[in-house]
Structures are given as C-alpha cells and as structure tokens.
Design an enzyme around this catalytic site. Structure first.
Site, short mmCIF file in Angstrom:
data_model
loop_
_atom_site.label_atom_id
_atom_site.label_comp_id
_atom_site.label_asym_id
_atom_site.label_seq_id
_atom_site.Cartn_x
_atom_site.Cartn_y
_atom_site.Cartn_z
N LYS A 1 -6.13 5.69 -1.13
CA LYS A 1 -5.49 5.54 -2.46
C LYS A 1 -5.91 4.41 -3.46
O LYS A 1 -5.60 4.36 -4.62
CB LYS A 1 -4.08 5.97 -2.26
CG LYS A 1 -3.76 7.41 -1.70
CD LYS A 1 -2.39 7.49 -1.17
CE LYS A 1 -2.44 9.18 -0.65
NZ LYS A 1 -1.17 9.30 0.24
N LYS B 1 -1.34 -1.54 0.19
CA LYS B 1 -1.08 -0.23 0.56
C LYS B 1 -0.99 0.16 2.00
O LYS B 1 -1.80 -0.77 2.77
CB LYS B 1 -2.41 0.56 0.08
CG LYS B 1 -2.09 2.27 0.23
CD LYS B 1 -1.05 2.68 -0.62
CE LYS B 1 -0.69 4.13 -0.50
NZ LYS B 1 0.00 4.42 0.68
N SER C 1 -4.17 6.66 4.17
CA SER C 1 -3.76 6.36 2.86
C SER C 1 -4.24 5.17 2.12
O SER C 1 -3.85 5.16 0.88
CB SER C 1 -2.18 6.52 2.73
OG SER C 1 -2.01 8.12 2.92
N SER D 1 3.23 6.82 -1.53
CA SER D 1 1.94 7.40 -0.92
C SER D 1 1.87 8.70 -0.98
O SER D 1 1.49 9.64 0.19
CB SER D 1 1.86 6.95 0.67
OG SER D 1 0.61 7.00 1.17
#
Length: 355
Positions: free
Chosen positions: A60, A212, A57, A111
């Site tokens: 992202k 992140k 993730s 997320s």
C-alpha cells in the site's frame, strides 16, 4: 565543463542498490531485511535483501504513491460493491462518498483492502489500469525485483518485491509531503469513523515517522518503518519477521549510533584555489556551494575530486559556479556539490590602461 550534475533522487536510489556498509553487530529474526539512510541512500545493514518475497500490505506504500501522483486529494469517490474486499478493512459502505485523502487514511492507517480498491477506482477507473501504473512506477524507480498484481497486497504469484526495492520505494515516498503526513498520523476521525494507525512504533519508538505494516499467512509479518533523529532519516524493512517490532527498534538504534549523519563539506568551505586572469588578485578560492552530509562510521574517510577550470577571467561576482567537487567513499561516489567563487573578482583597469 562537460560534467552533468547528479540529481539527488537518482543518486539516492543508485546508492541503495550499490553501496553497502558493513553488517556490524546487529541482526534480525527476519528472512529478509535492510536498513537504509533515506537521504543519502547508504545501506547500513542488509540480510537477503534481494530475495523476491510476498509483501502483504506494505504494498500500500506504492498504492498511496501512485494515488498521490495521479489524483487529487480533494477528488471525491462514491463507494460501489466492487470495492468490497476480504481481510483488513476501513469498513466502507456502498453508496457513501469520501475524498481520496480520506480513502488514503483508511488505506495507510487501517490498512483497508477495501480502501485500496476504492483508491484504484477513484484514480484510474479500473484496478487493472491502476496496477499498471504501480508497475510503471516501480520500473521508473529501478525496483528490478518487484511485480504488483493488486493494490492491497493480497497473495498472488505475480505479486512480490524485495526488502531493497521496498526501501527504494519508501525513501522516495517520504519526499512527498502528503504521504509523510498521512503515514505519521497516529489516529484520525473521518465522519463517524476513528481510524487508528496499526504501526505501534509511532508510539513506541522515539522519532518514528511511519510507515506501514503488513500480514498474510503466506507472507508472514512484513513491516516498513522510518525514524528521524537530529535531521537524519532511516528506513528499515523486514519481510517474514515474527519479531518485527523489536527488530526494527534494534536496527534503527544501530543505524543512528553506528552511522551518524556527518557534515562532509560545509557550505562556504574553501576547497581549492585557482589563478585569475585580468583581475586585481592573482587567485581566488573556490568554496563548496552547498553542504554535503553523509552517514559515516567511526574511522571512515571521504576523498574528494575537483572538476574546475585551470583559471578564470575577471570580472566575476562572488558565488559564481565554476566547477564541482565530488565526494567518494571507498571508491564509490557519495555526493557532488558545485564549486563557487569565494569572492568577487574585479577587473584590473590599470593593467588595461598600461597596454
């Protein structure tokens, strides 16, 4: 004078790719890792930083960058069944309407894989078109070992990146004020939802400003973090790291301690002097037109190269750009600032009358 000014953003990305500091007394449990000074691009630590790997993730980060650069945060989107996705979620409901900004909070804090699809549809109409924009941006940034197949980071053979490329992306992304604001938010209420940031370092590490987390079984734990202290911003990336929280704290501590941001040149600092023609003074000091900061370890010395004319002719106001000074470390360029006249140059009228 023929010398082109080096754009700061281009120089930062180039240095992330080329100029490394010594590894020093620090290490991680990660399969791949890197620590970068975001403003200068200097690599302070790296470990298998160019190995192509699944990234989960932290994908992202690019999703948010593409959305912010190609859409408006006030754009609205109505969720459809095509936005439903497996894995982490912000629990979108078919038929509800949200702004792009609200979707981005769900993307970066929760997320949400569903948020990623909704963002793609909102901005580009189709996931395929959005992913094409992601790959185009990666190419623009020089992310040479990166390929995106989706906006959420789910495992795919054509979806991969490296620690170095993700550091390049993150240093770039943090220059976007909306991105920086979103990823530094610990929690936010959107309608009836309270979204909490998965990044524990925001609460656990002094100066953390994002960015992140990521995880899939195949990718393992992936993490990108950034912290700012005393005006210096560091970015850490680890891929496949079972001890990422501690590793990031150790990397960031090491960077701030071993490579503090140092003022290499001060704005207004005299660099050299050159002759003046037709003036009341014989020479003029050339000064740095801006400050130059760079992370330096103890004992490191910066060298300078001046590009200036052999002389200038009066009249000239103070602060006139007449050249540049380039700073280098171990033969690699680390920055460039303009050289300006340190005082106003007035014509020698008596010399003119005598002729």
């Amino acid at each position: 004078m023929g010398r082109k000014w080096i754009a700061k953003a281009c120089l930062v990305l180039l240095l992330i790719q080329t100029l490394n500091a010594s590894a020093g007394a620090v290490g991680t449990s990660a399969r791949s890792a890197i620590l970068v000074d975001a403003d200068s691009g200097r690599v302070l630590y790296e470990q298998n930083a160019d190995e192509r790997m699944l990234i989960a993730s932290i994908t992202k980060i690019m999703t948010a960058v593409v959305a912010l650069e190609n859409g408006k945060t006030t754009d609205t989107y109505t969720v459809t069944a095509e936005d439903m996705a497996e894995g982490s979620s912000m629990y979108l409901a078919v038929g509800e309407t949200l702004t792009l900004e609200e979707l981005l909070y769900g993307l970066m804090l929760s997320s949400g894989n569903d948020a990623a699809l909704a963002v793609a549809h909102c901005v580009s109409g189709t996931v395929e078109d959005f992913v094409a924009e992601m790959n185009a941006k990666a190419e623009e940034l020089g992310m040479r070992n990166t390929s995106f197949a989706n906006p959420n980071g789910l495992d795919h053979e054509n979806h991969y990146s490296t620690a170095r490329d993700m550091a390049v992306l993150t240093a770039y992304a943090l220059q976007n004020a909306a991105f920086a604001r979103i990823v530094s938010t610990k929690s936010i209420t959107i309608g009836t939802r309270t979204l909490t940031n998965h990044n524990k370092l925001l609460s656990q590490y002094e100066g953390c400003i994002g960015v992140k987390t990521g995880y899939t079984k195949a990718a393992g734990r992936t993490l990108v973090s950034a912290a700012r202290r005393d005006g210096q911003t560091l970015v850490a990336v680890t891929l496949s790291d079972g001890n990422d929280w501690q590793d990031h704290a150790s990397l960031l501590d090491y960077g701030f301690a071993a490579y503090p941001d140092t003022e290499v040149l001060s704005a207004g600092e005299a660099v050299c002097a050159i002759p003046v023609k037709g003036a009341t003074t014989a020479a003029v000091n050339l000064a740095a037109g801006a400050s130059l900061w760079y992370p330096l370890a103890s004992g490191e010395a910066v060298s300078f190269t001046v590009d200036a004319p052999s002389a200038v002719t009066a009249p000239l106001p103070a602060g006139t750009v007449v050249g540049s000074v380039t700073a280098s470390l171990d033969g690699a360029v680390i920055g460039e600032v303009p050289l300006v006249t340190g005082a106003a140059l007035t014509m020698d009228l008596s010399a003119q009358r005598s002729t």
